[in-house]
Design a protein around this motif. Sequence first.
Motif, short mmCIF file in Angstrom:
data_model
loop_
_atom_site.label_atom_id
_atom_site.label_comp_id
_atom_site.label_asym_id
_atom_site.label_seq_id
_atom_site.Cartn_x
_atom_site.Cartn_y
_atom_site.Cartn_z
N ILE A 305 38.30 -3.27 67.05
CA ILE A 305 38.29 -1.91 66.49
C ILE A 305 39.86 -1.50 66.40
CG2 ILE A 305 37.63 0.57 66.69
CD1 ILE A 305 35.17 -0.68 68.11
N GLY A 306 40.32 -0.80 65.47
CA GLY A 306 41.48 -0.11 65.31
C GLY A 306 42.62 -1.21 65.15
N THR A 307 44.07 -0.56 65.42
CA THR A 307 45.11 -1.15 65.20
C THR A 307 46.05 -1.72 66.39
OG1 THR A 307 46.59 0.83 65.79
CG2 THR A 307 45.56 0.52 63.43
N ARG A 308 45.23 -1.93 67.52
CA ARG A 308 46.10 -2.37 68.74
C ARG A 308 46.51 -3.63 68.55
NH1 ARG A 308 47.47 -1.39 74.08
NH2 ARG A 308 47.57 -2.98 75.27
N GLN A 309 45.61 -4.57 67.93
CA GLN A 309 45.85 -6.10 67.85
C GLN A 309 46.28 -6.35 66.20
OE1 GLN A 309 46.09 -7.78 70.34
NE2 GLN A 309 44.78 -6.23 71.78
N ASP A 310 46.66 -5.31 65.24
CA ASP A 310 47.15 -5.69 64.25
C ASP A 310 48.16 -6.75 64.08
OD1 ASP A 310 45.03 -4.08 63.06
OD2 ASP A 310 46.86 -2.71 62.25
N GLY A 311 48.04 -7.57 63.27
CA GLY A 311 49.08 -8.85 63.22
C GLY A 311 48.87 -9.99 64.05
N ARG A 312 47.89 -9.68 65.24
CA ARG A 312 47.58 -11.07 65.87
C ARG A 312 46.59 -12.04 64.90
NH1 ARG A 312 47.64 -11.78 71.64
NH2 ARG A 312 48.18 -9.73 71.91
N ASP A 313 46.66 -13.28 65.43
CA ASP A 313 46.06 -14.37 64.78
C ASP A 313 44.51 -14.03 65.15
OD1 ASP A 313 48.28 -15.44 63.97
OD2 ASP A 313 48.47 -16.98 65.33
N THR A 314 43.59 -14.19 64.21
CA THR A 314 42.33 -14.01 64.62
C THR A 314 41.49 -15.33 64.03
OG1 THR A 314 41.99 -12.95 62.19
CG2 THR A 314 42.29 -11.56 64.23
N ASP A 315 40.48 -15.67 64.65
CA ASP A 315 39.75 -16.91 64.35
C ASP A 315 38.51 -16.45 63.70
OD1 ASP A 315 38.51 -19.45 64.44
OD2 ASP A 315 39.38 -19.86 66.33
N SER A 319 35.67 -9.61 63.30
CA SER A 319 35.49 -8.49 62.58
C SER A 319 36.63 -7.37 62.76
CB SER A 319 34.09 -8.12 62.24
OG SER A 319 33.26 -9.00 61.93
N ASN A 320 37.59 -7.24 61.98
CA ASN A 320 38.48 -6.17 62.14
C ASN A 320 37.87 -4.94 61.46
OD1 ASN A 320 40.62 -7.73 63.86
ND2 ASN A 320 40.93 -8.69 61.87
N VAL A 321 37.76 -3.88 62.28
CA VAL A 321 37.32 -2.56 61.88
C VAL A 321 38.07 -1.38 62.12
CG1 VAL A 321 35.26 -1.10 61.97
CG2 VAL A 321 34.72 -3.58 62.29
N SER A 322 38.25 -0.57 61.18
CA SER A 322 39.11 0.63 61.41
C SER A 322 38.53 1.60 62.45
CB SER A 322 39.32 1.38 60.12
OG SER A 322 38.28 1.91 59.69
N CYS A 323 39.39 2.22 62.90
CA CYS A 323 39.10 3.26 64.03
C CYS A 323 38.09 4.55 63.52
CB CYS A 323 40.22 3.79 64.77
SG CYS A 323 39.72 4.76 66.32
N ASP A 324 37.11 4.15 62.86
CA ASP A 324 36.15 5.19 62.30
C ASP A 324 34.89 4.57 62.41
OD1 ASP A 324 34.13 6.13 60.25
OD2 ASP A 324 35.95 6.19 58.60
N PHE A 325 34.31 5.35 63.31
CA PHE A 325 32.83 5.27 63.80
C PHE A 325 31.81 4.80 62.69
CE2 PHE A 325 28.64 5.90 65.34
CZ PHE A 325 28.64 5.00 66.44
N GLU A 326 31.79 5.26 61.51
CA GLU A 326 30.93 4.88 60.59
C GLU A 326 31.23 3.27 60.23
OE1 GLU A 326 27.92 6.05 59.17
OE2 GLU A 326 28.47 7.52 60.85
N LEU A 330 28.42 0.42 60.94
CA LEU A 330 28.12 -0.98 59.87
C LEU A 330 28.27 -2.22 60.47
CD1 LEU A 330 29.40 0.95 56.69
CD2 LEU A 330 27.07 0.59 57.47
N ALA A 331 29.51 -2.40 61.10
CA ALA A 331 29.65 -3.77 61.84
C ALA A 331 28.53 -3.98 62.59
CB ALA A 331 30.89 -3.73 62.42
N LEU A 332 28.08 -3.05 63.51
CA LEU A 332 27.15 -3.14 64.78
C LEU A 332 25.91 -3.66 63.90
CD1 LEU A 332 28.38 -0.46 67.07
CD2 LEU A 332 27.90 -2.77 67.76
#
Length: 367
Positions: A305-315, A319-326, A330-332
């Motif tokens: 969730i959010g931008t803290r890990q933006d740019g880090r490699d992801t396997d 699922s990268n989700v913005s800091c928006d509870f809706e 949906l991801a949950l």
Amino acid sequence: MKPKIAFFTGARSEYGSLKHILRAIIKDNTFDYSLIVSGLHLLNQFGSTINEIKKDGFEIKYVIPIFDENISPSYLEFSNAVRDISKALLEEKPDGMFIIGDRIEAYAAALAAHFTNTKIIHSGGGTLTNGAVDNIYRYNITNLTSIHITTSLNNFNRLKTLPNVEKKNIHFVGSFAIDGIVNFKENKISIKKQFSKIIPNKFCLMTFHPVTSSKEDIALIMDKTIEYLIEKNFQILITYPNNDNGYQKIINIVDKWKNHQMITVTDNLGSQYYYSALDDCAFVIGNSSSGLLEAPYFHKQVINIGTRQDGRDTDVGVSNVSCDFEKVRLALELGFNSNWKKIPNNNIFGDGNTIPKIMKILKQNFK
């Protein structure tokens, strides 16, 4: 006389990786070592994880307090850390200093090594985390480093683009953590051994850290996510944040929910029980780097969730989700609809054979 390498550890996050190379150093007997323990390890609020280091049997040569309880780090703690680590290095006179990661105390250790003419071996360069000030610390550590250890091919290639980094000194070895995971899987333990009320595959592992490079209200998202999961009658195992600026807001949310019957809170699991939690949980949620690095090796779905890990490699599976509870909701819902099916990963952080590669590099550079 054997070459001597100093090892610096300031937080539980990198100690879980560091201890594997320390064990290899002791077993190989090619090097002497000095262990410097500092940072969050010494704080009661974060589990006094120096006790884990002692339990593991490592000789601690220097204990260097930096932070006070309940206070985020500032320039004063940083400057004192540089001073005190420098004193230790001047006294010890190691041939090199091994540093993992990019927290503020790691940066202080790197500057101390630089000012005392101690060669730096750094693991973690080339990583990007655009949502955290660690990006700045990591880049500066890279500029001070002689031997660069990278955890992914993307990080390796990124370092090669920097004009002031000697290409011959950049090595891709993978992450130490994967070696630890391979070892854990050979002798698994259940999280129920630590927390009897937790039901395997019926809980999520949650870790939120402060976001230091944006104005995201990560504490609010955490609060709403906990409420949603409780309404779903789903257990939550919450681990403490680090002490970056803003951490107290997250602690306040933890305190709000910690007595609920569906919630289990821990300030420190230790690496083995953390792997147990990853192995036994249904999914991982939050904004911790462990969700991107280690969780995929347990084939878990991860909601980052959010931008803290933006740019880090992801396997795959992350699922990268913005800091928006809706968006989080949906991801949950997607995850629950899939029954949190396991996702095979691509081993982007190595195959669990990092330690022999590290030992070879050290022997080539310290004779």
